[in-house]
Design an enzyme around this catalytic site. Structure first.
Site, PDB file in Angstrom:
ATOM      1  N   HIS A   1      34.731   3.097 -12.645  1.00  0.00           N
ATOM      2  CA  HIS A   1      33.439   2.430 -12.852  1.00  0.00           C
ATOM      3  C   HIS A   1      32.323   3.242 -12.197  1.00  0.00           C
ATOM      4  O   HIS A   1      31.284   3.518 -12.824  1.00  0.00           O
ATOM      5  CB  HIS A   1      33.508   1.019 -12.258  1.00  0.00           C
ATOM      6  N   GLU A   2      32.525   3.640 -10.948  1.00  0.00           N
ATOM      7  CA  GLU A   2      31.489   4.408 -10.237  1.00  0.00           C
ATOM      8  C   GLU A   2      31.332   5.806 -10.830  1.00  0.00           C
ATOM      9  O   GLU A   2      30.217   6.341 -10.900  1.00  0.00           O
ATOM     10  CB  GLU A   2      31.831   4.494  -8.745  1.00  0.00           C
TER      11      GLU A   2
ATOM     12  N   HIS B   1      29.096   5.592 -13.774  1.00  0.00           N
ATOM     13  CA  HIS B   1      27.692   5.552 -13.369  1.00  0.00           C
ATOM     14  C   HIS B   1      27.146   6.963 -13.163  1.00  0.00           C
ATOM     15  O   HIS B   1      26.018   7.277 -13.555  1.00  0.00           O
ATOM     16  CB  HIS B   1      27.539   4.755 -12.071  1.00  0.00           C
TER      17      HIS B   1
ATOM     18  N   GLU C   1      25.730  -2.181 -15.748  1.00  0.00           N
ATOM     19  CA  GLU C   1      27.035  -2.614 -15.244  1.00  0.00           C
ATOM     20  C   GLU C   1      28.010  -2.830 -16.399  1.00  0.00           C
ATOM     21  O   GLU C   1      29.192  -2.494 -16.293  1.00  0.00           O
ATOM     22  CB  GLU C   1      26.885  -3.878 -14.405  1.00  0.00           C
TER      23      GLU C   1
END
Length: 327
Positions: A170-171, A174, A249
């Site tokens: 997830h990070e 980003h 998100e």
């Protein structure tokens, strides 16, 4: 998760919109400069020679001030960004208490992130650890040399390897999508508005001089218009930050599933993180970068992240995820 257009189309359109929003923050800076100029003119009572006192005169005088104050405001923003570019990592680490995660201390964490970076074809960001029982993680940096992913000791203790892999993915998404750079720019620029508004209030521009200014023709309306413009610039800067955070998100969740092929792991991680992610030492700007930001104001209007239950629902509906038994 994004059935209408697909992940990459959404990422591209989201990036165009985000860059436009950041550009809009510079425009708001000019609006802020005009509002401040109007307040200063009205409270100081100074008008050009021969001008007839009244609201139009104050508006014209403030517009004249904007010819030099506008470029100065943009220049100040650029200087602010330059300083932030070189100091933000150290400032965030100092405030939150982050430290480098050595391979000896966290070998599994390094191994998981290395595997994800190889699969994505990205250089490996630095790894940091925060000694905090909260369950959270965030990414920082403005370029490939600065990117870092930070996790809490609470998260490391609570998540299984496949769940931690999903959070790291997830990070990493980003970072790949330029979310980190865009969000940090937005947070830094938006901080100018809070600083300027607070400075104007502390300087008594709006509190102690309204009564005196009301005795001059047009001064009180000019002050009120200036104050409204300052409030408008600050308000739109906050809305911009929230708009940047919420949609990203969902995109990062989708990217994590695409990378790991394991939506169930991300769902399990989000369920564990839900309600347990508040970093005690982290300011609001850092919490906006986290996997989850549980801090919400009145009716959740200033929430920077969508509710975790909405994100889990999207993973179930569009990514084939399944809720754990009993969840």
């Amino acid at each position: 998760m994004l059935p209408a257009y697909g992940l990459y189309t959404h990422i591209r359109s989201n990036e165009v919109r985000s860059r436009g929003l950041v550009l809009g923050l510079f425009v708001l800076n000019v609006v802020l400069a005009y509002g401040l100029a109007l307040v200063v003119r009205a409270t100081g009572g100074a008008l050009p020679a021969g001008a007839v006192p009244g609201l139009p005169a104050y508006l014209r005088a403030a517009w004249h001030d904007l010819l030099w104050a506008g470029p100065l405001a943009v220049a100040a923003t650029l200087v602010w960004l330059f300083v932030a570019f070189h100091t933000h990592q150290a400032l965030i680490a100092g405030v939150v208490g982050a430290r480098p995660a050595t391979r000896l201390e966290a070998p599994d964490l390094h191994r998981l992130l290395e595997t994800l970076c190889i699969a994505r074809g990205l250089p490996m960001p630095a790894l940091q650890i925060v000694d905090d029982p909260a369950l959270n993680a965030y990414a920082t940096g403005l370029n490939a040399q600065q990117y870092a992913i930070t996790v809490t000791t609470g998260l490391m203790a609570a998540l299984e390897p496949r769940e931690m892999r999903a959070v790291l993915a997830h990070e990493l998404t980003h970072i790949r999508n330029d979310d980190v750079r865009t969000m940090m720019l937005a947070v830094v620029i938006a901080g100018i508005f809070a600083f300027a508004a607070d400075g104007a209030w502390r300087a008594d521009l709006l509190r102690d001089r309204i009564q005196d200014g009301s005795r001059r023709a047009g001064a009180l309306p000019a002050m009120l218009i200036g104050a409204a413009l300052i409030a408008l610039a600050w308000g739109f800067s906050q809305v911009t930050r929230f708009a940047l955070s919420r949609t990203r998100e969902y995109v990062a969740d989708a990217g994590a599933v695409e990378l790991t092929k394991d939506p169930d792991a991300l769902i399990a991680a989000l369920l564990k993180i839900s309600g347990r992610g508040d970093l005690a030492r982290a300011p609001a700007g850092v919490m906006e970068l986290c996997v989850d930001n549980p801090r919400r104001g009145f009716l959740g209007l200033d929430a920077t992240h969508p509710p975790i239950e909405h994100r889990i629902d999207a993973l179930v509906r569009y990514a084939g995820g399944r809720l754990p038994w009993g969840a």
